[in-house]
Design a protein around this motif. Structure first.
Motif, PDB file in Angstrom:
ATOM      1  N   PRO B  45       0.810  -1.224   0.000  1.00 40.27           N
ATOM      2  CA  PRO B  45       0.000   0.000   0.000  1.00 40.27           C
ATOM      3  C   PRO B  45       0.841   1.271   0.000  1.00 40.27           C
ATOM      4  O   PRO B  45       1.875   1.360   0.664  1.00 40.27           O
ATOM      5  CB  PRO B  45      -0.791  -0.112   1.301  1.00 40.27           C
ATOM      6  CG  PRO B  45      -0.956  -1.573   1.495  1.00 40.27           C
ATOM      7  CD  PRO B  45       0.350  -2.168   1.022  1.00 40.27           C
ATOM      8  N   LEU B  46       0.356   2.252  -0.745  1.00 41.94           N
ATOM      9  CA  LEU B  46       1.057   3.526  -0.887  1.00 41.94           C
ATOM     10  C   LEU B  46       0.224   4.679  -0.335  1.00 41.94           C
ATOM     11  O   LEU B  46       0.707   5.494   0.436  1.00 41.94           O
ATOM     12  CB  LEU B  46       1.345   3.756  -2.386  1.00 41.94           C
ATOM     13  CG  LEU B  46       1.923   5.117  -2.784  1.00 41.94           C
ATOM     14  CD1 LEU B  46       3.355   5.259  -2.302  1.00 41.94           C
ATOM     15  CD2 LEU B  46       1.871   5.295  -4.309  1.00 41.94           C
ATOM     16  N   CYS B  47      -1.045   4.741  -0.749  1.00 43.28           N
ATOM     17  CA  CYS B  47      -1.835   5.949  -0.461  1.00 43.28           C
ATOM     18  C   CYS B  47      -2.777   5.782   0.716  1.00 43.28           C
ATOM     19  O   CYS B  47      -3.169   6.771   1.331  1.00 43.28           O
ATOM     20  CB  CYS B  47      -2.644   6.357  -1.694  1.00 43.28           C
ATOM     21  SG  CYS B  47      -4.068   5.293  -2.006  1.00 43.28           S
ATOM     22  N   GLY B  48      -3.163   4.554   1.025  1.00 42.44           N
ATOM     23  CA  GLY B  48      -4.075   4.317   2.145  1.00 42.44           C
ATOM     24  C   GLY B  48      -5.478   4.848   1.953  1.00 42.44           C
ATOM     25  O   GLY B  48      -6.313   4.735   2.842  1.00 42.44           O
ATOM     26  N   GLY B  50      -7.355   4.614  -1.261  1.00 43.82           N
ATOM     27  CA  GLY B  50      -8.149   4.106  -2.377  1.00 43.82           C
ATOM     28  C   GLY B  50      -7.838   4.681  -3.737  1.00 43.82           C
ATOM     29  O   GLY B  50      -8.605   4.458  -4.668  1.00 43.82           O
ATOM     30  N   VAL B  51      -6.732   5.387  -3.891  1.00 41.43           N
ATOM     31  CA  VAL B  51      -6.464   5.956  -5.215  1.00 41.43           C
ATOM     32  C   VAL B  51      -5.279   5.340  -5.955  1.00 41.43           C
ATOM     33  O   VAL B  51      -5.191   5.473  -7.170  1.00 41.43           O
ATOM     34  CB  VAL B  51      -6.281   7.500  -5.184  1.00 41.43           C
ATOM     35  CG1 VAL B  51      -7.559   8.185  -4.752  1.00 41.43           C
ATOM     36  CG2 VAL B  51      -5.118   7.916  -4.318  1.00 41.43           C
ATOM     37  N   CYS B  52      -4.365   4.652  -5.248  1.00 43.01           N
ATOM     38  CA  CYS B  52      -3.161   4.178  -5.947  1.00 43.01           C
ATOM     39  C   CYS B  52      -3.301   2.757  -6.482  1.00 43.01           C
ATOM     40  O   CYS B  52      -2.556   2.347  -7.357  1.00 43.01           O
ATOM     41  CB  CYS B  52      -1.941   4.265  -5.043  1.00 43.01           C
ATOM     42  SG  CYS B  52      -1.874   2.971  -3.776  1.00 43.01           S
ATOM     43  N   PHE B  53      -4.187   1.979  -5.954  1.00 41.39           N
ATOM     44  CA  PHE B  53      -4.448   0.612  -6.400  1.00 41.39           C
ATOM     45  C   PHE B  53      -3.273  -0.341  -6.197  1.00 41.39           C
ATOM     46  O   PHE B  53      -3.199  -1.393  -6.800  1.00 41.39           O
ATOM     47  CB  PHE B  53      -4.930   0.583  -7.865  1.00 41.39           C
ATOM     48  CG  PHE B  53      -6.336   1.091  -8.002  1.00 41.39           C
ATOM     49  CD1 PHE B  53      -6.600   2.442  -7.904  1.00 41.39           C
ATOM     50  CD2 PHE B  53      -7.391   0.217  -8.193  1.00 41.39           C
ATOM     51  CE1 PHE B  53      -7.898   2.926  -7.986  1.00 41.39           C
ATOM     52  CE2 PHE B  53      -8.692   0.688  -8.280  1.00 41.39           C
ATOM     53  CZ  PHE B  53      -8.940   2.046  -8.179  1.00 41.39           C
ATOM     54  N   CYS B  55      -2.734  -1.836  -3.415  1.00 46.66           N
ATOM     55  CA  CYS B  55      -3.105  -2.783  -2.361  1.00 46.66           C
ATOM     56  C   CYS B  55      -4.109  -3.820  -2.858  1.00 46.66           C
ATOM     57  O   CYS B  55      -4.754  -4.483  -2.061  1.00 46.66           O
ATOM     58  CB  CYS B  55      -3.704  -2.031  -1.181  1.00 46.66           C
ATOM     59  SG  CYS B  55      -5.256  -1.216  -1.595  1.00 46.66           S
ATOM     60  N   CYS B  68      -7.372  -1.464   1.142  1.00 50.13           N
ATOM     61  CA  CYS B  68      -7.409  -0.369   2.125  1.00 50.13           C
ATOM     62  C   CYS B  68      -8.806   0.212   2.240  1.00 50.13           C
ATOM     63  O   CYS B  68      -9.051   1.046   3.103  1.00 50.13           O
ATOM     64  CB  CYS B  68      -6.407   0.723   1.748  1.00 50.13           C
ATOM     65  SG  CYS B  68      -6.880   1.723   0.326  1.00 50.13           S
TER      66      CYS B  68
HETATM   67  S1  FES Z   1      -3.215   1.749  -0.629  1.00 53.44           S
HETATM   68 FE1  FES Z   1      -3.638   3.001  -2.355  1.00 53.44          FE
HETATM   69  S2  FES Z   1      -5.501   2.141  -3.035  1.00 53.44           S
HETATM   70 FE2  FES Z   1      -5.164   1.056  -1.217  1.00 53.44          FE
END
Ligand code: FES
Ligand SMILES: Cc1cc2nc3c(=O)[nH]c(=O)nc-3n(C[C@H](O)[C@H](O)[C@H](O)COP(=O)(O)OP(=O)(O)OC[C@H]3O[C@@H](n4cnc5c(N)ncnc54)[C@H](O)[C@@H]3O)c2cc1C
Ligand SMILES: Cc1cc2nc3c(=O)[nH]c(=O)nc-3n(C[C@H](O)[C@H](O)[C@H](O)COP(=O)(O)OP(=O)(O)OC[C@H]3O[C@@H](n4cnc5c(N)ncnc54)[C@H](O)[C@@H]3O)c2cc1C
Lengths: 431, 82, 365
Positions: B45-48, B50-53, B55, B68
């Motif tokens: 996970p990068l963004c936590g 829901g935008v980076c996908f 996870c 996330c």
């Molecule tokens: S951590 Fe980025 S979408 Fe879930």
């Protein structure tokens, strides 16, 4: 049949909650939608360990608890049609017609590429905060926080409350800019008090200005970072590295609706008039979608947008409060402006598009974002260019193109859903 | 306050995790790896938000779900390299 | 500026194929394209390389072209994937017509085989139950068209072609006038797809809008490009808007879902109504699609001539103006053959296939 309501509010952060409450208090039937499992948006994100602050719970109760408000959590707006939205939750897709719309879609982090940024354990700064609140295991972990802006403090404080050992906060802006910002804070006493509280809470954490993480290292996950600052280069050991360069408005839904945008630095924000009206009839916008402004700005804009969408009069005092809050945002932007060297950290081998694994070198040769996409697949993946598009715009590779539906990856069943469902079916659905 | 727990399976392992946490967090708690990128690099996970996908996982047989954005539910089946 | 042997206007897949072949023949050419190479209909296409048996001339051009495509089977950026085509019969009647189709294809040299229901489900276990069988064309493939166009233009440039990032404003006696004011001298080949009539009003082109949906990566759900045997009815049928089951496995594991056909739609926007109709059709054949995520929807315009066959040859009443345009829904497949049919004629050679059916002079002024 499409069930209708008077006003749909998209986003249940501070702006959306205020909008829903204001519109409902004028007797309008409101549907409040948020894709997150719980209301609160970014700043009031529910913390699995510590819950939510009182002010957040009050705002949520005032909005979602209002008899005129139907709150749909875990529900995402995925496409728009004239006068109606296509929504989906974990189970189903359905349509919802609206009389007026308030867009309170907030912001996301600006994440800039640097060598090693794809390693597991490297997150955004707000990203780390969000994960911490979801219960991410941090106890005893060494966490290094870097990037820019006040969010670094908020992220550090959250991480520390979850048991992390924060080994440092590295701000890219120079000392003089940060001091000038702090010296001007007296104009916003609430912000000053908040900053003082955070500083006290983080008193034992080293804070460096003019300092940039240039590389993350590690085999299967991050184990350390190279930092460049006034004292030259150094390597800092860490188990987690959180780097965020501020925020950028989420304008994709506004774009799909055809609302006019205006530039915010290298990015875009929704253009609004004095009462938060966008360029599209009966579509309003509030909060960070209209430019990064922080929580106070989001709340007052939400309030104005909710009143305006309900056709109620907007008190002058609200407009004045909004303008003061916006002035704070301008001060933030000015003092935490990104230095040029943070745009030059990635080299030709650094991955820029994380969905499709496209390197910066591959896209650098293209002058046009569409050409780069067709030639390299950059931006063609599941995040739909949200991460690489923001980064490329900041790196000076031109703005992202138009937005194509769906807004988020969407189940085909949802897109194929006949226009039948009604929102009343979803009342009482609270998983 | 005693925390209630939820039982689910992650990559075939039966695990107990605190109720109310996200699926992403549950995966991290039990130390399972997240997805591999299209060229085979490990990611997490990068963004936590829901935008980076980054996870994405398979939940109850449905691939490409953002871990996330989902709270753990009893009996959930989660697979991380789907 | 000295004259060119040929000025190719438009760098979609057709113009790009012409540029590649003309420079291979040693011609000194100029390419004029205002936008992204392959950014027109070419970027919207499914990229299925397919022979359709409903018109003998179309089939001859497709078969000729499919042979030429083999030279690009190993070009990495072409994303060439020989998935084969599987035409699905919904009922016994469609199944019974397969031998005729196989015979027509065979007459043009395209090998196809009939598969019974058992074999159909062995090949594609995700298909809905109750289908009668199908016809498999094992050799057919899919490509990524804009990247191929880019490759052909780059090759032409390395062989000396000049590239002008501008639009042709009008044709004149000695060549073309560009929007920017520059003149280029030499014979002209118009490969402007749906925009042909703006430079050559005598050759009508109608635009037929199509919608496509692409999913996230789900490798293995399907293996062949799948179409319903009723497809040809909708593909070449009347004026009404129609949808047909037409789905493709991309080499990435993504699934590309078509297709709709709609005349006289003007805006480029996605119609959710059309998407619903298209998906409903697709779910009927492939119910598993319902649970997969779509990541993008888009539209494109197929350029259609008066009779559905492309215009390939000399422009009516013009000496030095040639045309390669209006390929409807098959222009990716037939780009390579089209380039040879036209450029061979420009060079005064006889093309490998009979060019008469495509001659633009068939259009009466
Ligand atoms: S951590 Fe980025 S979408 Fe879930
Ligand atoms: C990761 C992160 C952490 C942050 N932490 C802090 C902090 O600790 N302190 C602080 O002062 N500020 C923080 N901020 C800044 C914060 O954005 C603002 O202070 C404040 O939350 C803005 O309020 P808002 O209502 O405009 O937007 P948000 O609070 O961002 O709310 C927007 C909501 O809209 C929802 N949404 C967006 N698009 C859709 C859609 N298509 N369908 C359904 N729902 C949708 C989102 O899920 C989100 O919940 C953070 C920002 C980020 C990105
Ligand atoms: C939804 C859809 C699916 C399809 N699927 C398939 C498929 O699976 N298989 C298949 O074989 N075909 C398919 N097609 C058809 C195929 O896309 C077209 O037939 C083909 O791309 C046409 O290529 P073109 O080069 O003629 O046109 P275009 O790609 O449109 O190129 C024309 C170029 O001319 C340029 N131009 C226009 N005016 C001027 C001017 N005045 N000066 C200079 N340049 C100019 C334009 O900028 C453009 O780049 C599909 C089409 C659609 C819409």
């Amino acid at each position: 049949m499409v069930d209708a309501c008077d006003i749909v509010v998209v986003g249940a952060g501070p702006a959306g909650l205020a909008a829903a409450e204001a519109a409902a208090s004028h007797g309008k039937r409101v549907v409040l939608i948020d894709s997150q499992p719980r209301a609160g948006g970014q700043v009031w994100r529910h913390d699995a360990l510590h819950g939510q602050p009182r002010v957040a719970m009050d705002a949520i109760r005032a909005a979602a608890g209002n008899a005129n408000v139907t709150y749909l959590e875990g529900t995402q707006v995925v496409a728009v049609e004239p006068e109606r939205l296509l929504l989906q939750d974990a189970r189903r897709g359905f349509h919802l017609a609206y009389g007026a719309l308030v867009l309170a879609t907030g912001a996301r982090e600006l994440l800039l590429p640097f060598p090693g940024w794809t390693l597991p354990g490297v997150t955004g700064a707000g990203g780390l905060q969000a994960l911490a609140k979801q219960g991410w295991p941090l106890r005893g972990k060494r966490v290094l926080i870097a990037g820019s802006g006040p969010l670094l403090f908020a992220a550090a404080a959250t991480a520390q409350r979850h048991g992390a050992h924060v080994v440092g906060i590295h701000e890219q802006a120079g000392a003089s800019a940060v001091h000038r910002f702090a010296a001007g804070l007296w104009r916003w006493p609430g912000k000053l008090a908040q900053a003082a509280r955070l500083r006290l809470e983080l008193a034992r954490v080293p804070y460096r200005t003019g300092s940039i993480v240039t590389t993350a290292e590690g085999d299967h996950g991050v184990s350390g970072a190279h930092v460049r600052g006034g004292q030259g280069d150094e390597r800092i050991e860490c188990d987690l590295l959180a780097v965020g360069y501020g925020l950028l408005p989420q304008v994709e839904l506004a774009q799909l609706l055809g609302c006019a945008l205006e530039p915010e630095g290298a990015h875009a924000r929704v253009q609004v008039g004095p009462w938060q009206a966008t360029s599209q009839p009966r579509v309003f916008a509030a909060g960070e979608a209209c430019g990064i402004g922080g929580i106070d700005c989001a709340r007052v804009e939400g309030h104005i947008a909710g009143l305006a969408a309900a056709g109620a009069a907007v008190p002058r005092a609200l407009v004045q409060r909004r303008d003061r809050a916006r002035a704070f945002a301008a001060s933030l932007r000015q003092h935490f402006a990104l230095r040029d060297d943070v745009r030059g950290l990635a080299n030709d081998d650094t991955t820029i598009c994380r969905c499709e694994d496209v390197s910066l070198g591959a896209v650098r040769t293209h002058t046009d974002a569409r050409e780069a996409k067709l030639a390299t697949r950059c931006g063609m993946g599941a995040c739909q260019g949200r991460i690489c598009g923001g980064a490329l715009a900041e790196l000076g590779h031109g703005p992202r193109g138009g937005m194509r539906p769906p807004l988020f990856p969407t189940r085909l069943a949802t897109l194929g859903e006949p226009v039948l469902s009604s929102v009343s079916d979803t009342r009482g659905y609270t998983p | 306050m005693k925390m209630s727990t939820v039982r689910l399976t992650i990559n075939g392992l039966r695990v107990h995790v605190p109720a109310g946490i996200s699926v992403a967090t549950a995966i991290a708690l039990v130390g399972q790896p997240f997805r591999h990128s299209v060229t085979g690099e490990p990611r997490a996970p990068l963004c936590g938000m829901g935008v980076c996908f980054e996870c994405r996982v398979r939940i109850d047989g449905v691939a490409q779900q953002r871990a996330c954005q989902r709270v753990v539910n009893p009996g959930m089946r989660v697979e991380t390299d789907g | 500026m000295s004259g060119h042997d040929l000025i190719i206007v438009g760098a979609g897949i057709v113009g790009a194929a012409c540029a590649d072949y003309a420079t291979m023949q040693g011609m000194r050419i100029a390419i004029v394209e205002p936008g992204v190479v392959g950014g027109g209909a070419t970027a919207a296409a499914m990229g299925h390389l397919v022979a359709m048996d409903d018109d003998p001339a179309e089939l001859a051009l497709a078969h000729y072209s499919l042979g030429l495509w083999e030279a690009f089977a190993n070009l990495p950026q072409a994303e060439f994937s020989r998935c084969g085509t599987l035409w699905v019969a919904s009922n016994d009647e469609e199944f019974a017509r397969i031998p005729e189709k196989i015979a027509r294809l065979a007459a043009s040299g395209v090998a196809a085989e009939r598969v019974d229901a058992r074999e159909l489900y062995r090949l594609e276990p995700s298909l809905a139950p109750g289908l009668a069988g199908g016809m498999r064309v094992a050799n057919e493939a899919v490509v990524f068209p804009p990247a191929v166009a880019r490759h052909w233009v780059d090759r032409a440039i390395t062989r000396g072609a000049t590239y002008h990032a501008d639009a042709v404003f009008r044709l004149d006696d000695r060549g073309v006038l560009l929007h920017g004011g520059q003149r280029l001298h030499g014979p002209v080949l118009l490969a402007t797809g749906g925009a042909l009539p703006s430079l050559l009003p005598g050759l009508p082109v109608r635009l037929r809008k199509g919608h496509l949906v692409i999913t996230d990566r789900y490798p293995g759900v399907i293996r062949h490009q799948l179409l319903e045997l009723g497809y040809a009815d909708s593909a070449h049928g009347g004026d009404a808007a129609s949808v047909a089951f037409n789905v493709q496995p991309r080499p990435t594991g993504q699934i590309l879902i078509g297709s709709s056909r709609e005349y006289d739609a003007v805006d480029t926007g996605v119609s959710m109504e059309m998407i619903r109709r298209m998906l409903e059709r697709s779910f009927h054949f492939l119910p598993r699609l319902r649970e997969l995520d779509a990541i993008r929807l888009w539209t494109g315009f197929r350029p259609v001539s008066v009779d559905g066959l492309p215009y390939l040859g000399r422009a009516p009443g013009r000496d030095d103006v040639w045309v390669a345009a209006a390929h409807e829904g098959l222009g990716v497949t037939t780009s390579l053959g089209s380039a040879r049919v036209v450029v061979d004629q420009i060079l005064g050679r006889a093309p490998a296939i009979d060019p008469t059916p495509y001659d633009p002079s068939r259009v009466q002024p």
